[in-house]
Each structure stands twice: as structure tokens, then as C-alpha cells.
Design a protein around this motif. Structure first.
Motif, mmCIF file in Angstrom:
data_model
loop_
_atom_site.group_PDB
_atom_site.id
_atom_site.type_symbol
_atom_site.label_atom_id
_atom_site.label_comp_id
_atom_site.label_asym_id
_atom_site.label_seq_id
_atom_site.Cartn_x
_atom_site.Cartn_y
_atom_site.Cartn_z
ATOM 1 N N UNK A 245 7.883 -18.064 14.738
ATOM 2 C CA UNK A 245 7.936 -17.790 13.298
ATOM 3 C C UNK A 245 9.223 -17.104 12.868
ATOM 4 N N UNK A 246 9.777 -16.235 13.726
ATOM 5 C CA UNK A 246 10.921 -15.404 13.322
ATOM 6 C C UNK A 246 12.036 -15.402 14.366
ATOM 7 N N UNK A 247 11.683 -15.114 15.623
ATOM 8 C CA UNK A 247 12.695 -14.859 16.652
ATOM 9 C C UNK A 247 13.339 -16.137 17.207
ATOM 10 N N UNK A 248 14.652 -16.089 17.388
ATOM 11 C CA UNK A 248 15.409 -17.098 18.155
ATOM 12 C C UNK A 248 15.261 -18.530 17.614
ATOM 13 N N UNK A 249 14.962 -18.651 16.348
ATOM 14 C CA UNK A 249 14.776 -19.992 15.774
ATOM 15 C C UNK A 249 16.067 -20.806 15.807
ATOM 16 N N UNK A 250 17.192 -20.149 15.722
ATOM 17 C CA UNK A 250 18.484 -20.836 15.753
ATOM 18 C C UNK A 250 19.247 -20.537 17.040
ATOM 19 N N UNK A 251 18.588 -19.892 17.995
ATOM 20 C CA UNK A 251 19.295 -19.449 19.201
ATOM 21 C C UNK A 251 19.553 -20.608 20.165
ATOM 22 N N UNK A 252 20.787 -20.687 20.651
ATOM 23 C CA UNK A 252 21.156 -21.687 21.651
ATOM 24 C C UNK A 252 21.929 -21.007 22.777
ATOM 25 N N UNK A 253 21.741 -21.509 23.977
ATOM 26 C CA UNK A 253 22.505 -21.027 25.124
ATOM 27 C C UNK A 253 22.754 -22.216 26.043
ATOM 28 N N UNK A 254 24.008 -22.465 26.367
ATOM 29 C CA UNK A 254 24.324 -23.636 27.181
ATOM 30 C C UNK A 254 23.903 -24.925 26.520
ATOM 31 N N UNK A 255 24.023 -24.974 25.203
ATOM 32 C CA UNK A 255 23.672 -26.148 24.396
ATOM 33 C C UNK A 255 22.173 -26.467 24.400
ATOM 34 N N UNK A 256 21.351 -25.515 24.840
ATOM 35 C CA UNK A 256 19.898 -25.680 24.783
ATOM 36 C C UNK A 256 19.326 -24.753 23.724
ATOM 37 N N UNK A 257 18.345 -25.231 22.981
ATOM 38 C CA UNK A 257 17.688 -24.413 21.963
ATOM 39 C C UNK A 257 16.502 -23.676 22.566
ATOM 40 N N UNK A 258 16.363 -22.415 22.187
ATOM 41 C CA UNK A 258 15.222 -21.623 22.649
ATOM 42 C C UNK A 258 13.916 -22.272 22.203
ATOM 43 N N UNK A 259 12.888 -22.198 23.069
ATOM 44 C CA UNK A 259 11.599 -22.824 22.733
ATOM 45 C C UNK A 259 10.414 -21.878 22.949
ATOM 46 N N UNK A 260 10.679 -20.571 23.008
ATOM 47 C CA UNK A 260 9.578 -19.642 23.263
ATOM 48 C C UNK A 260 8.919 -19.203 21.959
ATOM 49 N N UNK A 261 7.629 -18.941 22.011
ATOM 50 C CA UNK A 261 6.894 -18.507 20.828
ATOM 51 C C UNK A 261 7.062 -16.999 20.634
ATOM 52 N N UNK A 262 6.818 -16.527 19.413
ATOM 53 C CA UNK A 262 6.911 -15.095 19.148
ATOM 54 C C UNK A 262 5.619 -14.527 18.557
ATOM 55 N N UNK A 263 4.576 -15.353 18.431
ATOM 56 C CA UNK A 263 3.289 -14.843 17.954
ATOM 57 C C UNK A 263 2.180 -15.765 18.446
ATOM 58 N N UNK A 264 1.005 -15.210 18.660
ATOM 59 C CA UNK A 264 -0.117 -16.029 19.135
ATOM 60 C C UNK A 264 -1.427 -15.270 19.035
ATOM 61 N N UNK A 265 -2.499 -16.038 18.931
ATOM 62 C CA UNK A 265 -3.861 -15.547 19.110
ATOM 63 C C UNK A 265 -4.459 -16.352 20.260
#
Length: 407
Positions: A245-265
Motif C-alpha cells: 500500500x505504501x512502502x517501496x512501491x517505486x523501489x528498484x534495485x538491479x533493475x528489479x522492482x520490489x514485490x514485498x507486501x507492507x500490510x496483511x491480515x
């Protein structure tokens, strides 16, 4: 025989620098216990440095050397070690094999990135030395199962780093709910973690599910271990919803986009009927954990808070409400300040106390390799549920991986 409370008190006194003027033969209460064991640290990032501090604070062991392919990590480890001890120079190993097989060393503390654990364990286990493996034990069910099989035949200590069960609030909750059985039969368990985003790591491995196992494995295995522990049963169904929802939505490292979640139930059903849920938010401007357990005889609530504010309030809180049947209580469980500040609210310190106790053959409540496996099972099932949008049958998932014997 010196009681445990006195030991801890003397340990604090012995490290008070204002007594440094005393000659060794004039020390009694300030006498520094000499370490019996030597440990090597494999991976000296944030967690490796925490394990170093806590090993030296606990006192029955010392850090002999470290292995880490990142030169900057070793440089920082060397600096920290020089501030903790003047007994010897920290050994830097050129290879993992050298670090694992040094004959002068009794134990290995493994705190490398999650995805490396399986390969490091395959090498470490050849040494026959005592092993403390950081959580999560692996990122996949196949690797977790493989480690369980290796550990079954292992003669030395093989301990999993699920140290949250030793935080003051959870230690007391375990006492009230499982030992004292103040709540009667447990029916529901609810855990909340609200915190800041994942911190920076070398090569940002924790921003990618393929390296971390996903947020619900990497971070939340601690809480799934606690849920499994309080349920006293095996998980049978896991349902999760969540997202980025908020974190690392535009984050890239080594031309890969982050895919981790930042909220859950996450909701977990156990084979004895206990129902549990977990609430995660990783874009909160504080660290807050909360546990609520309801039984047929009462309700327990425990919380830990670090909000960075100047306004003073207790860090820890625990209440046991038992209605008209028995006395209720409201308490502030805590450890000495220097222990709570040593890492993870004191949990890492007691993880090391019990690691050495395990080496010495004493009975402890440390997480077994089997318990480490089940914390990963719940995390992976939650990650699958989130991606597939449906509840996951643990039995069916294990069957898929050829691990039905664990269901």
C-alpha cells in the motif's frame, strides 16, 4: 549456590566501568566471569552485530571470529568488537569453510540473508559444532524440510532463532496462559505488529520475496511461532489478505522492482479448534506489538511499545482479566534496562542464555527445529493465500510438496 537473580545483578555490576580501578585479586561482586565457549558469527550485518553484543554481555561465551564477504561489514564488526573486548583480535576468515571448521571454536551463529541459510547449513553441519540459526530457517518448504532431516541426526545443539518468545511480555503471557493456565482452555489468539518499513540491507535482499521468502515469512515467522505455541496444535487452514500500500512501491534495485507486501491480515485455524489472527502494518511511525488471548476462563492482553516520543509511559504492559472467579492483574513486565536495550527487547539476550544452557545440557524452552519448520509453514501458506485469493489447506499444501507426513 548463587541464585539466578544474583548472577544477573553481579553480571551488570562486573561490567560497570567505575570499578575498573580494582586489581583482579580485589574483585568479588565485580568479578568478571571468564567465557567457557568460543563462537564464530557467519554474517555480520545488523543481526550479526546484535549477536556479537549479546554474546559478550551474556558472558559465558566470546566471539572468536566472523565471516562475511562484504568488507564493510567486517570493518564495522571489528570496530564494535574492539569496544567490547581487549582479550584478542577478531579473526577474519577468508572462506565459509574456514569459519565453520576452526578447531578453536565451539559454536556457529548464522545470521546471513534468508535465502543463503540452506547452503550455509549444509557446510556448517559438517563441523559438528553447536549451531544457532537465525529465523526464518529457510525461505522454502523443501529447504525447511531438508534442515529438519539434517537436524534429527545432529548430535550437537541446533537452535532456531525465534527469540520473540523470550521478550518480557511473551515470557509472562506463556507463564499465565500455558503454565499457570489462568485463562482456562485457550480459544482465540490475536497478534498485532505495527512498525516502520523494512530497513536497508546489503544488496537490499529483504525487498524481494525470492530472497526473503516474502514479508509473511521473513518478518512474521516470529508471530506465527507464538500463535503455534499458544494454540498448542497444528495449523490446518490459513487465509490471508494484504498488499503493497505504501512502502517501496517505486523501489528498484538491479533493475528489479520490489514485490514485498507492507500490510496483511492472516487468519489461522488449528486442528484443536483454536482460531488465531495476525494484523500487520509496516508503514506505522512506531514499533507496537499486541497479543490478546481469550480462553473459557479469562482474557490476557500484552503489549510492547516504542514510539520515539519524549512523553514517558511504560514500554511493556500485561493484563490478565479473570472476572469474579480469580484475582485479575495489571503488570509491567520488564528486564533490566541494559538487557532490553541489547536487542529485540531482551529476547536476543535470553536466546543466548538458553543457547549456552542447551550446550551445557540444561532444559530450556528454545524453539526446536520442528517449531521453526511450522512457523515457516504458516508463513508460506499465508503468502500463497494472499497471491491466490483463497484459504490454503495446510495438508494439501504439504501434500503438493511431498511432505504429507507433516500434516
Amino acid at each position: 549456590m548463587v541464585d539466578k537473580g544474583t548472577e544477573m545483578r553481579n553480571k551488570y555490576i562486573s561490567r560497570n566501568s567505575k570499578f575498573d580501578y580494582l586489581p583482579d585479586n580485589d574483585r568479588y561482586l565485580t568479578l568478571v566471569e571468564q567465557p567457557k565457549y568460543k563462537f564464530n558469527i557467519i554474517g555480520c550485518g545488523n543481526m550479526g552485530l546484535e549477536h556479537m553484543r549479546v554474546t559478550m554481555l551474556e558472558g559465558r561465551a566470546s566471539i572468536h571470529g566472523v565471516f562475511d564477504p562484504n568488507p564493510k561489514s567486517f570493518k564495522l564488526a571489528k570496530k564494535q568488537f574492539s569496544e567490547l573486548s581487549t582479550e584478542h583480535t577478531l579473526v577474519e576468515y577468508e572462506t565459509l569453510e574456514m569459519a565453520c571448521n576452526d578447531r578453536d571454536v565451539d559454536g556457529l551463529i548464522i545470521c546471513t540473508p534468508n535465502y543463503t541459510h540452506i547452503d550455509i547449513i549444509k557446510e556448517a553441519i559438517k563441523s559438528g559444532k553447536h549451531i544457532l540459526l537465525e529465523k526464518p530457517m529457510t525461505t522454502t518448504l523443501e529447504d525447511a524440510h531438508h534442515i529438519v532431516q539434517l537436524a534429527k541426526k545432529y548430535k550437537a545443539v541446533f537452535q532456531i532463532g525465534l527469540q520473540y518468545r523470550y521478550k518480557a511480555i511473551y515470557e509472562e503471557a506463556i507463564h499465565e496462559a500455558l503454565k499457570r493456565k489462568a485463562l482456562g482452555d485457550i480459544k482465540t489468539v490475536s497478534i498485532m505488529e505495527h512498525r516502520v518499513p523494512f530497513l536497508d540491507k546489503v544488496k537490499q535482499w529483504n525487498k524481494f520475496s525470492k530472497y526473503s521468502g516474502g514479508t509473511l515469512v521473513e518478518k512474521c515467522c516470529h508471530y506465527f511461532d507464538l500463535m503455534n505455541l499458544f494454540a498448542q496444535a497444528k495449523p490446518v487452514q490459513v487465509y490471508a489478505s494484504g498488499g503493497m500500500a505504501v512502502n517501496f512501491k517505486e523501489f528498484e534495485y538491479g533493475k528489479e522492482k520490489s514485490d514485498i507486501i507492507d500490510n496483511a491480515f492472516v487468519t489461522v485455524l488449528y486442528d484443536n479448534g483454536v482460531r488465531t489472527n495476525f494484523n500487520l502494518c509496516m508503514f506505522s511511525p512506531l514499533f507496537y506489538e499486541e497479543l490478546v488471548i481469550c480462553g473459557d476462563g479469562g482474557r490476557l492482553k500484552a503489549s510492547e511499545n516504542e514510539d520515539f516520543l519524549s512523553a514517558g509511559r511504560p514500554r511493556n504492559h500485561l493484563e490478565v482479566m479473570l472476572g469474579e472467579g480469580k484475582p485479575s492483574k495489571i503488570t509491567t513486565p520488564c528486564y533490566p534496562k541494559h538487557i532490553e536495550e541489547s536487542g529485540h527487547g531482551g529476547g536476543t539476550y535470553y536466546e543466548h542464555v538458553y543457547f549456552v544452557d542447551n550446550i551445557e545440557g540444561k532444559n530450556t524452552s528454545t524453539a526446536t527445529v520442528e517449531e521453526g519448520f511450522w512457523s515457516v509453514v504458516v508463513g508460506i501458506a499465508a503468502e500463497q493465500s494472499l497471491k491466490q485469493g483463497k484459504a490454503i489447506s495446510v495438508e494439501e499444501m504439504l501434500k503438493e510438496y511431498g511432505l504429507l507426513t507433516y500434516a
